[in-house]
Design an enzyme around this catalytic site. Structure first.
Site, mmCIF file in Angstrom:
data_model
loop_
_atom_site.group_PDB
_atom_site.id
_atom_site.type_symbol
_atom_site.label_atom_id
_atom_site.label_comp_id
_atom_site.label_asym_id
_atom_site.label_seq_id
_atom_site.Cartn_x
_atom_site.Cartn_y
_atom_site.Cartn_z
ATOM 1 N N HIS A 1 -1.742 0.675 16.942
ATOM 2 C CA HIS A 1 -2.871 0.031 16.257
ATOM 3 C C HIS A 1 -4.208 0.188 16.971
ATOM 4 C CE1 HIS A 1 0.649 -1.939 14.425
ATOM 5 N NE2 HIS A 1 -0.103 -1.866 13.353
ATOM 6 N N HIS B 1 4.104 1.427 2.203
ATOM 7 C CA HIS B 1 5.253 0.683 1.668
ATOM 8 C C HIS B 1 5.834 1.417 0.462
ATOM 9 C CE1 HIS B 1 2.498 -2.758 3.082
ATOM 10 N NE2 HIS B 1 3.413 -2.601 4.023
ATOM 11 N N LYS C 1 -6.326 -0.707 7.803
ATOM 12 C CA LYS C 1 -6.945 -1.816 7.096
ATOM 13 C C LYS C 1 -8.339 -2.088 7.658
ATOM 14 C CE LYS C 1 -4.907 -5.926 6.875
ATOM 15 N NZ LYS C 1 -3.821 -6.863 6.715
ATOM 16 N N HIS D 1 0.834 -1.200 0.000
ATOM 17 C CA HIS D 1 0.000 0.000 0.000
ATOM 18 C C HIS D 1 0.875 1.259 0.000
ATOM 19 C CE1 HIS D 1 0.964 0.556 4.231
ATOM 20 N NE2 HIS D 1 0.495 -0.643 4.524
ATOM 21 N N CYS E 1 -2.755 -1.101 22.152
ATOM 22 C CA CYS E 1 -1.505 -0.703 21.511
ATOM 23 C C CYS E 1 -1.604 0.773 21.081
ATOM 24 C CB CYS E 1 -1.267 -1.589 20.281
ATOM 25 S SG CYS E 1 -0.122 -0.879 19.108
ATOM 26 N N LYS F 1 -6.645 8.352 9.613
ATOM 27 C CA LYS F 1 -5.557 7.386 9.673
ATOM 28 C C LYS F 1 -5.803 6.279 8.639
ATOM 29 C CE LYS F 1 -2.975 4.721 13.014
ATOM 30 N NZ LYS F 1 -3.009 3.373 12.508
ATOM 31 N N CYS G 1 2.429 -4.989 15.795
ATOM 32 C CA CYS G 1 3.752 -4.335 15.874
ATOM 33 C C CYS G 1 4.849 -5.370 16.046
ATOM 34 C CB CYS G 1 3.847 -3.410 17.076
ATOM 35 S SG CYS G 1 2.802 -1.977 17.020
ATOM 36 N N CYS H 1 1.818 -6.644 21.279
ATOM 37 C CA CYS H 1 0.945 -6.310 20.145
ATOM 38 C C CYS H 1 1.451 -7.091 18.949
ATOM 39 C CB CYS H 1 0.965 -4.820 19.835
ATOM 40 S SG CYS H 1 0.166 -4.461 18.242
HETATM 41 N N1 MSP Z 1 8.626 -5.661 8.950
HETATM 42 C C1 MSP Z 1 8.726 -4.418 9.632
HETATM 43 C C2 MSP Z 1 9.999 -3.691 9.255
HETATM 44 C C3 MSP Z 1 11.253 -4.457 9.489
HETATM 45 S S1 MSP Z 1 12.644 -3.579 8.935
HETATM 46 C C4 MSP Z 1 13.947 -4.413 9.545
HETATM 47 C C5 MSP Z 1 7.532 -3.548 9.292
HETATM 48 N N2 MSP Z 1 6.865 -3.869 8.180
HETATM 49 S S2 MSP Z 1 5.520 -3.174 7.623
HETATM 50 O O1 MSP Z 1 5.049 -3.965 6.524
HETATM 51 O O2 MSP Z 1 4.606 -2.947 8.687
HETATM 52 O O3 MSP Z 1 5.986 -1.847 6.926
HETATM 53 C C6 MSP Z 1 6.029 -0.778 7.612
HETATM 54 C C7 MSP Z 1 6.563 0.408 6.837
HETATM 55 O O4 MSP Z 1 5.500 1.074 6.147
HETATM 56 C C8 MSP Z 1 7.087 1.348 7.890
HETATM 57 O O5 MSP Z 1 8.221 2.037 7.475
HETATM 58 C C9 MSP Z 1 5.901 2.260 8.091
HETATM 59 O O6 MSP Z 1 6.277 3.487 8.611
HETATM 60 C C10 MSP Z 1 5.360 2.371 6.691
HETATM 61 N N3 MSP Z 1 3.984 2.801 6.716
HETATM 62 C C11 MSP Z 1 2.862 2.070 7.025
HETATM 63 N N4 MSP Z 1 1.788 2.888 6.942
HETATM 64 C C12 MSP Z 1 2.169 4.142 6.613
HETATM 65 C C13 MSP Z 1 1.512 5.337 6.265
HETATM 66 N N5 MSP Z 1 0.218 5.476 6.390
HETATM 67 N N6 MSP Z 1 2.292 6.366 5.808
HETATM 68 C C14 MSP Z 1 3.629 6.243 5.595
HETATM 69 N N7 MSP Z 1 4.269 5.134 5.910
HETATM 70 C C15 MSP Z 1 3.613 4.150 6.627
HETATM 71 O O7 MSP Z 1 7.252 -2.624 10.026
#
Ligand code: MSP
Length: 509
Positions: free
Chosen positions: A146, A21, A295, A18, A143, A292, A129, A126
């Site tokens: 979340h 990412h 999902k 999304h 959390c 926010k 997280c 959590c």
């Molecule tokens: N697997 C861990 C990271 C391990 S790194 C050694 C993880 N994965 S995640 O799939 O949850 O990806 C999170 C990434 O997407 C984070 O950098 C997070 O900040 C980013 N984002 C998730 N939602 C977001 C927004 N709404 N806006 C910007 N970035 C956000 O955490």
């Protein structure tokens, strides 16, 4: 040759990619492309975080083994990055055998150092997280990120002596002001570390999906300890490639996972006797129409949706122009379209199409040459040449939005120049010498714009270079110092006017 090593977090492959990412991965792509343009040897690592309880649970819900489940989702990430024109060097999965070996090696080193001990853990966990929270962190028993109920866990676990590294971490932040960026987030981390840090539980016995501890195979390695190690395994630790690229120049992360990267990760490295990365940069979060992105509330914007609004380059541009990199931003379809219509179509697109149309009409499709520089042309030349250095400084500071703002100031100035010079009148009055000067100046300046926007909107940049009668592939192989030359364009190059760069009203360009 100077090297540049940049990473993104590795994403949980429990759903399709999304906006969150895409944001970090695009930022890494832009910076990787910028450093390639400078002629550096670049390594750009991204990938997926396949292990852990969250994935195991999601797989179970889908009646699949975790391996089958992640195998089906990982290609979605690769496809998304290809669609967004993201060119990484390596895609790592934590299920890769080289990675597993490295995690075991690091655990063994930390264990031998005496930094791992066995104990009992009781705490609030959590799953989303994959992290424990203290009572103080929770909001109404939920959390803080979340807002979902945490689980109370009690298990035998191995601890990593994180607390032992408190002073060394503070010394690291003190000595190296760029270790945590931006500065506001650096201050937050420093004050939390000063309050004191607890040892970290780094093993689990309550589920199976992960890497066994090399010194006790009843225990599975904590998913964050496993995941963070990707930054060295992904670049070939402890081999030649690792030696060449490590320490990483930048770990790009979201603000929610800064603690893991700026506290736990450097402490792990210190314990294993490995140099720490140069910078951990935390960006902000996107909301969607001020809400926010979540999902559970059905407010997730997939990569396909992002692209369908106004095409790949519009979204690449929007995300880094709309808000300053590091701050939070609000996303809406209307604001993407507004940026596409004003900045991209009206300002950049029109500049290019007006200029090329005039060359077509007044110069028989050939770029005229003129070495005459009057006051207006000198201003544009100086601005253009200086722009390279200004953008360079901003890219070094990871100030992506200001780099774009500055490039667009130049584009605006070029449009004003057309209005002022009125080439159509110069043609009418047969002032061909000045007409040629104006057209040549515009082409030189547009070429500079095409170079500087190339990391951000590479497809558009290539189109412009082609329209100017050059071959993008060989053009971008030129040394950076040559690309900076004002009079790069030769006399008489035949332009190749193509389609409009950003047709308005079209949902997808
Ligand atoms: N697997 C861990 C990271 C391990 S790194 C050694 C993880 N994965 S995640 O799939 O949850 O990806 C999170 C990434 O997407 C984070 O950098 C997070 O900040 C980013 N984002 C998730 N939602 C977001 C927004 N709404 N806006 C910007 N970035 C956000 O955490």
């Amino acid at each position: 040759m100077k090297t540049f090593y940049i990473t993104t977090p590795i994403y949980y492959p429990n759903d399709i990619p999304h906006i969150g990412h895409a944001y970090t991965t695009l930022a890494a792509d832009i910076l990787a492309r910028w450093h390639k343009l400078l002629g550096e040897d670049v390594f750009f690592l991204t990938g997926t975080d396949d292990h852990g309880k969250k994935i195991e649970k999601a797989a179970l819900r889908n009646n699949k083994t975790p391996q089958e489940f992640t195998d089906a989702l990982v290609p979605k990430f690769k496809e998304a990055w290809a669609k967004l024109n993201i060119k990484y060097t390596k895609f790592i999965r934590t299920t890769d055998s080289e990675h597993i070996e490295t995690v075991k090696l690091i655990l063994q080193k930390v264990y031998q150092k005496g930094d791992i001990y066995k104990g009992l853990y009781r705490g609030n966990y959590c799953i989303d997280c994959e992290s424990y929270y203290t009572e103080k962190d929770l909001i109404d028993g939920c959390c803080p990120i979340h807002k979902t109920k945490v689980e109370e866990l009690k298990e035998e676990t191995y601890f990593f002596k994180l607390s032992k590294y408190q002073d060394r971490l503070l010394e690291l932040y003190e000595k190296n002001v760029n270790f945590i960026m931006p500065i506001s987030r650096r201050n937050e981390v420093i004050s939390r570390v000063k309050e004191g840090i607890q040892d970290l539980s780094i093993s689990r016995t309550s589920f199976k999906w992960g890497i066994n501890l090399p010194f006790d195979d009843k225990h599975i390695t904590y998913v964050w300890f496993d995941a963070l190690t990707n930054y060295i395994s992904g670049v070939g630790y402890p081999g030649e490639s690792f030696k060449k690229f490590w320490p990483a120049n930048v770990h790009l992360v979201g603000k929610d996972i800064l603690w893991f990267h700026s506290v736990i990760w450097p402490a792990m490295l210190m314990s294993a006797g490995i140099e720490v990365p140069k910078t951990v940069f935390a960006h902000g979060w996107w909301t969607f129409n001020k809400e926010k992105i979540s999902k559970s509330r059905g407010k997730v914007i997939s990569v396909d949706e992002l692209i369908s609004i106004a095409g790949v380059d519009s979204i690449r541009y929007f995300l880094f122009r709309e808000t300053s990199f590091g701050q939070d931003g609000d996303f809406s379809e209307e604001s993407v379209i507004r940026r596409r219509d004003t900045d991209l179509a009206n300002e950049l697109g029109n500049l290019v199409s007006r200029t090329l149309t005039m060359i077509e009409k007044y110069s028989n499709c050939r770029i005229p040459y003129s070495n005459r520089l009057d006051e207006d042309e000198n201003i544009l030349k100086n601005f253009g040449v200086k722009l390279f250095d200004e953008v360079s400084i901003m890219m070094n500071d990871l100030d992506l939005s200001n780099a774009l703002t500055r490039i667009w100031e130049y584009i605006k100035l070029l449009n004003q120049y057309i209005e002022k010079m009125k080439p159509w009148n110069l043609n009418k009055t047969k002032n061909y010498e000045k007409l040629n000067t104006v057209l040549y100046t515009l082409c030189n300046a547009i070429r500079i714009v095409a170079v500087l926007i190339s990391p951000f909107i590479p497809e558009t940049s290539n189109k412009i270079i082609k329209q100017l009668g050059l071959e993008p592939d060989s053009f971008f192989k030129e040394p950076y110092e040559r690309l900076k030359i004002w009079e790069y364009l030769k006399e008489g190059i035949t332009i190749r006017k193509g389609d409009i760069l950003f047709p308005k009203g079209d949902k997808k360009c």
